[in-house]
Design an enzyme around this catalytic site. Structure first.
Site, PDB file in Angstrom:
ATOM      1  N   ARG A 133       0.828  -1.209   0.000  1.00 47.23           N
ATOM      2  CA  ARG A 133       0.000   0.000   0.000  1.00 47.23           C
ATOM      3  C   ARG A 133       0.863   1.260   0.000  1.00 47.23           C
ATOM      4  O   ARG A 133       0.484   2.279  -0.543  1.00 47.23           O
ATOM      5  CB  ARG A 133      -0.879  -0.017   1.250  1.00 47.23           C
ATOM      6  CG  ARG A 133      -2.181   0.739   1.167  1.00 47.23           C
ATOM      7  CD  ARG A 133      -2.908   0.760   2.514  1.00 47.23           C
ATOM      8  NE  ARG A 133      -2.903  -0.487   3.230  1.00 47.23           N
ATOM      9  CZ  ARG A 133      -3.852  -1.416   3.153  1.00 47.23           C
ATOM     10  NH1 ARG A 133      -4.902  -1.233   2.378  1.00 47.23           N
ATOM     11  NH2 ARG A 133      -3.764  -2.535   3.853  1.00 47.23           N
ATOM     12  N   TYR A 134       2.010   1.194   0.661  1.00 48.95           N
ATOM     13  CA  TYR A 134       2.918   2.339   0.787  1.00 48.95           C
ATOM     14  C   TYR A 134       4.251   1.935   0.156  1.00 48.95           C
ATOM     15  O   TYR A 134       4.642   0.772   0.233  1.00 48.95           O
ATOM     16  CB  TYR A 134       3.142   2.684   2.263  1.00 48.95           C
ATOM     17  CG  TYR A 134       1.862   2.844   3.061  1.00 48.95           C
ATOM     18  CD1 TYR A 134       1.125   4.019   3.018  1.00 48.95           C
ATOM     19  CD2 TYR A 134       1.391   1.791   3.843  1.00 48.95           C
ATOM     20  CE1 TYR A 134      -0.041   4.143   3.748  1.00 48.95           C
ATOM     21  CE2 TYR A 134       0.225   1.917   4.579  1.00 48.95           C
ATOM     22  CZ  TYR A 134      -0.497   3.098   4.532  1.00 48.95           C
ATOM     23  OH  TYR A 134      -1.651   3.221   5.259  1.00 48.95           O
ATOM     24  N   ARG A 168       7.149  -0.215   2.307  1.00 46.93           N
ATOM     25  CA  ARG A 168       6.856  -1.363   3.168  1.00 46.93           C
ATOM     26  C   ARG A 168       5.731  -2.213   2.586  1.00 46.93           C
ATOM     27  O   ARG A 168       4.870  -1.704   1.873  1.00 46.93           O
ATOM     28  CB  ARG A 168       6.493  -0.920   4.581  1.00 46.93           C
ATOM     29  CG  ARG A 168       5.341   0.067   4.666  1.00 46.93           C
ATOM     30  CD  ARG A 168       5.503   0.921   5.924  1.00 46.93           C
ATOM     31  NE  ARG A 168       4.397   1.842   6.138  1.00 46.93           N
ATOM     32  CZ  ARG A 168       4.327   3.067   5.620  1.00 46.93           C
ATOM     33  NH1 ARG A 168       5.285   3.504   4.789  1.00 46.93           N
ATOM     34  NH2 ARG A 168       3.310   3.853   5.895  1.00 46.93           N
ATOM     35  N   CYS A 215      -5.211 -17.690  13.681  1.00 49.91           N
ATOM     36  CA  CYS A 215      -4.855 -16.884  14.851  1.00 49.91           C
ATOM     37  C   CYS A 215      -5.005 -17.755  16.096  1.00 49.91           C
ATOM     38  O   CYS A 215      -5.721 -18.752  16.084  1.00 49.91           O
ATOM     39  CB  CYS A 215      -5.801 -15.687  14.997  1.00 49.91           C
ATOM     40  SG  CYS A 215      -5.788 -14.594  13.573  1.00 49.91           S
ATOM     41  N   CYS A 254     -10.831 -12.416  17.319  1.00 49.64           N
ATOM     42  CA  CYS A 254     -11.368 -11.217  17.958  1.00 49.64           C
ATOM     43  C   CYS A 254     -12.683 -10.857  17.261  1.00 49.64           C
ATOM     44  O   CYS A 254     -12.764 -10.891  16.026  1.00 49.64           O
ATOM     45  CB  CYS A 254     -10.372 -10.077  17.818  1.00 49.64           C
ATOM     46  SG  CYS A 254      -8.700 -10.584  18.281  1.00 49.64           S
ATOM     47  N   CYS A 290     -12.423  -8.131  14.514  1.00 47.84           N
ATOM     48  CA  CYS A 290     -11.279  -8.224  13.592  1.00 47.84           C
ATOM     49  C   CYS A 290     -11.588  -7.592  12.235  1.00 47.84           C
ATOM     50  O   CYS A 290     -12.611  -7.880  11.623  1.00 47.84           O
ATOM     51  CB  CYS A 290     -10.915  -9.682  13.384  1.00 47.84           C
ATOM     52  SG  CYS A 290      -9.597  -9.892  12.174  1.00 47.84           S
ATOM     53  N   ARG A 310     -10.044  -8.244   9.597  1.00 47.84           N
ATOM     54  CA  ARG A 310      -9.888  -9.258   8.547  1.00 47.84           C
ATOM     55  C   ARG A 310     -10.751 -10.481   8.867  1.00 47.84           C
ATOM     56  O   ARG A 310     -10.401 -11.603   8.522  1.00 47.84           O
ATOM     57  CB  ARG A 310      -8.407  -9.658   8.414  1.00 47.84           C
ATOM     58  CG  ARG A 310      -7.521  -8.523   7.961  1.00 47.84           C
ATOM     59  CD  ARG A 310      -6.221  -8.998   7.308  1.00 47.84           C
ATOM     60  NE  ARG A 310      -5.479  -7.838   6.815  1.00 47.84           N
ATOM     61  CZ  ARG A 310      -4.402  -7.334   7.409  1.00 47.84           C
ATOM     62  NH1 ARG A 310      -3.918  -7.892   8.485  1.00 47.84           N
ATOM     63  NH2 ARG A 310      -3.800  -6.264   6.905  1.00 47.84           N
ATOM     64  N   ASP A 370     -12.229  -0.435  12.591  1.00 48.64           N
ATOM     65  CA  ASP A 370     -12.526  -0.482  11.157  1.00 48.64           C
ATOM     66  C   ASP A 370     -13.961  -0.932  10.920  1.00 48.64           C
ATOM     67  O   ASP A 370     -14.597  -1.538  11.783  1.00 48.64           O
ATOM     68  CB  ASP A 370     -11.555  -1.447  10.465  1.00 48.64           C
ATOM     69  CG  ASP A 370     -10.136  -0.904  10.490  1.00 48.64           C
ATOM     70  OD1 ASP A 370      -9.948   0.258  10.083  1.00 48.64           O
ATOM     71  OD2 ASP A 370      -9.224  -1.629  10.939  1.00 48.64           O
ATOM     72  N   ASP A 396      -7.722   3.914   9.454  1.00 54.53           N
ATOM     73  CA  ASP A 396      -7.453   3.360   8.133  1.00 54.53           C
ATOM     74  C   ASP A 396      -8.617   3.776   7.255  1.00 54.53           C
ATOM     75  O   ASP A 396      -9.757   3.325   7.468  1.00 54.53           O
ATOM     76  CB  ASP A 396      -7.383   1.823   8.221  1.00 54.53           C
ATOM     77  CG  ASP A 396      -6.024   1.304   7.839  1.00 54.53           C
ATOM     78  OD1 ASP A 396      -5.580   1.655   6.732  1.00 54.53           O
ATOM     79  OD2 ASP A 396      -5.431   0.568   8.641  1.00 54.53           O
ATOM     80  N   LYS A 415      -3.585   4.932   6.030  1.00 55.39           N
ATOM     81  CA  LYS A 415      -3.783   5.194   7.454  1.00 55.39           C
ATOM     82  C   LYS A 415      -3.335   6.613   7.757  1.00 55.39           C
ATOM     83  O   LYS A 415      -2.270   7.034   7.311  1.00 55.39           O
ATOM     84  CB  LYS A 415      -2.906   4.195   8.218  1.00 55.39           C
ATOM     85  CG  LYS A 415      -3.185   4.100   9.687  1.00 55.39           C
ATOM     86  CD  LYS A 415      -2.220   3.141  10.356  1.00 55.39           C
ATOM     87  CE  LYS A 415      -2.621   1.692  10.221  1.00 55.39           C
ATOM     88  NZ  LYS A 415      -1.795   0.936   9.308  1.00 55.39           N
TER      89      LYS A 415
HETATM   90  S1  SF4 Z   1      -7.458  -8.953  15.175  1.00 55.27           S
HETATM   91 FE1  SF4 Z   1      -7.949 -10.494  13.609  1.00 55.27          FE
HETATM   92  S2  SF4 Z   1      -5.960 -11.045  12.735  1.00 55.27           S
HETATM   93 FE2  SF4 Z   1      -5.554 -10.073  14.725  1.00 55.27          FE
HETATM   94  S3  SF4 Z   1      -5.509 -11.765  16.232  1.00 55.27           S
HETATM   95 FE3  SF4 Z   1      -7.583 -10.940  16.226  1.00 55.27          FE
HETATM   96  S4  SF4 Z   1      -8.665 -12.268  14.765  1.00 55.27           S
HETATM   97 FE4  SF4 Z   1      -6.496 -12.547  14.369  1.00 55.27          FE
END
Ligand code: SF4
Length: 349
Positions: A91-92, A95, A104, A108, A111, A113, A274, A311, A318
């Site tokens: 994206r940048y 990096r 994972c 979460c 999340c 993603r 997000d 973001d 960001k």
């Molecule tokens: S935020 Fe998403 S990518 Fe990060 S640990 Fe939690 S579930 Fe996994």
């Protein structure tokens, strides 16, 4: 109840006493849509009798996750639009993200993603895809930093991490490697000396960014895991997501930032939540985030100050989102606000 392995289903959550049996249908419905995993370390932190427990809010499925707002999107930060080859987000200019796995240690509920991680998400990179991703990094001399992320890269075995680091070490223009992880807090026992040794590079600076959102996550075991990383010469950064009902008050956010600094983790970013699907109940507003930043600016050491960032949806990048301490009067005279909220005149010439 002692939890001896990661809880990965609605039934396991109920069996562990983290939810009443009456909630099973709700939990199952959400778990059918989004991955569930709660490690023993996090399960032990949850106060099941407290409906507002900040650890449970981060990991226990809730019916609200099925309410998707029109502004929410499966790829809220626009990874796909900036992915030149599988596993890389560029994206940048200087990096890239290298997404080595979509697994994972915990899943979460907020999340960004969430549509990509977990058993039903994207697959981890095959050896051929990893070759392609590293060939891309090698072909771009402007890439100075590789951010190894996922998923959570620290769920990989020390053997695989060591092999990855050996390959990155051969790319001369990559000077910095950064790992993004929750593992030192959510599964501290996994941070063995062997794993830490695997992250080291003979030629590059290696940083480990810990994602933690509540001071209770930094248990003595988590602090010891972070000490193993820092003592090995790998500086640590802190990343926190601003979450309603978890850390959206100055006392909790301040205690988290202090806990990080005491653990030799420099708070780096406070992320505005997000627009991931079904996360509206956990998202604080930008105005609330700015008020929190003002509150901790007045009270806490400069070491404890993260940058509050957003973001921009669809991959536009960001940016810091304040608060801004400079303003101008109608006649153009500049004012600067002090930590107590008083606007003071400031003459630049
Ligand atoms: S935020 Fe998403 S990518 Fe990060 S640990 Fe939690 S579930 Fe996994």
């Amino acid at each position: 109840m002692i939890v001896d392995k990661t809880l990965r289903s609605a039934e396991a959550l109920v069996r562990a006493g983290l939810a009443q049996p009456a909630r099973l249908p709700e939990l199952e419905k959400v778990a059918a849509q989004y991955a569930v995993a709660i490690t023993p370390a996090m399960a032990e932190l949850i106060e099941a009798a407290d409906d507002h427990d900040p650890i449970a809010r981060q990991f226990m499925p809730r019916a609200e996750e099925l309410d998707v707002l029109s502004a929410e999107s499966a790829d809220p930060v626009g990874d796909a639009a900036h992915s030149p080859v599988e596993g890389v987000v560029h994206r940048y200019p200087d990096r890239v993200l290298l997404k080595v796995t979509h697994t994972c240690a915990v899943y979460c509920r907020f999340c960004f993603r969430r549509e990509m991680v977990g058993p039903a998400g994207l697959k981890s990179l095959t050896p051929a895809a990893l070759d392609g991703a590293l060939a891309y990094v090698e072909s771009r001399p402007e890439i100075w930093e590789v951010i190894v992320t996922g998923g959570d890269p620290l769920v990989l075995s020390p053997r695989r991490l060591k092999a990855l680091m050996a390959r990155l070490a051969r790319i001369g223009h990559v000077k910095v490697v950064r790992f993004h992880t929750r593992v030192p807090a959510v599964d501290p026992a996994a941070v063995t000396d062997e794993l830490v040794a695997a992250l080291k590079s003979p030629t590059q600076a290696v940083y480990v960014a810990l994602h933690a959102n509540h001071p209770r996550e930094l248990t003595p075991a988590a602090r010891a895991a972070c000490a193993r990383i820092v003592d090995a010469g790998l500086p640590m950064l802190g990343q926190t997501v601003l979450l309603r009902g978890v850390n959206d008050n100055p006392e909790t956010l301040g205690a988290l930032m202090r806990a990080m600094v005491e653990t030799r983790i420099k708070p780096y970013y406070l992320h505005q939540g997000d627009l991931a699907p079904g996360t509206g109940h956990l998202r604080a507003t930008v105005a609330e985030g700015q008020a929190l930043m003002r509150a901790i600016r007045g009270d806490l050491s400069g070491l404890c100050q993260p940058t509050y960032v957003l973001d921009i949806p669809d991959g536009h990048g960001k940016v810091p989102i304040g608060p801004d301490y400079l303003s101008a009067d109608a006649d153009g005279a500049v004012r600067v606000e002090d930590p107590n909220g008083v606007r003071r005149p400031y003459q630049t010439s």
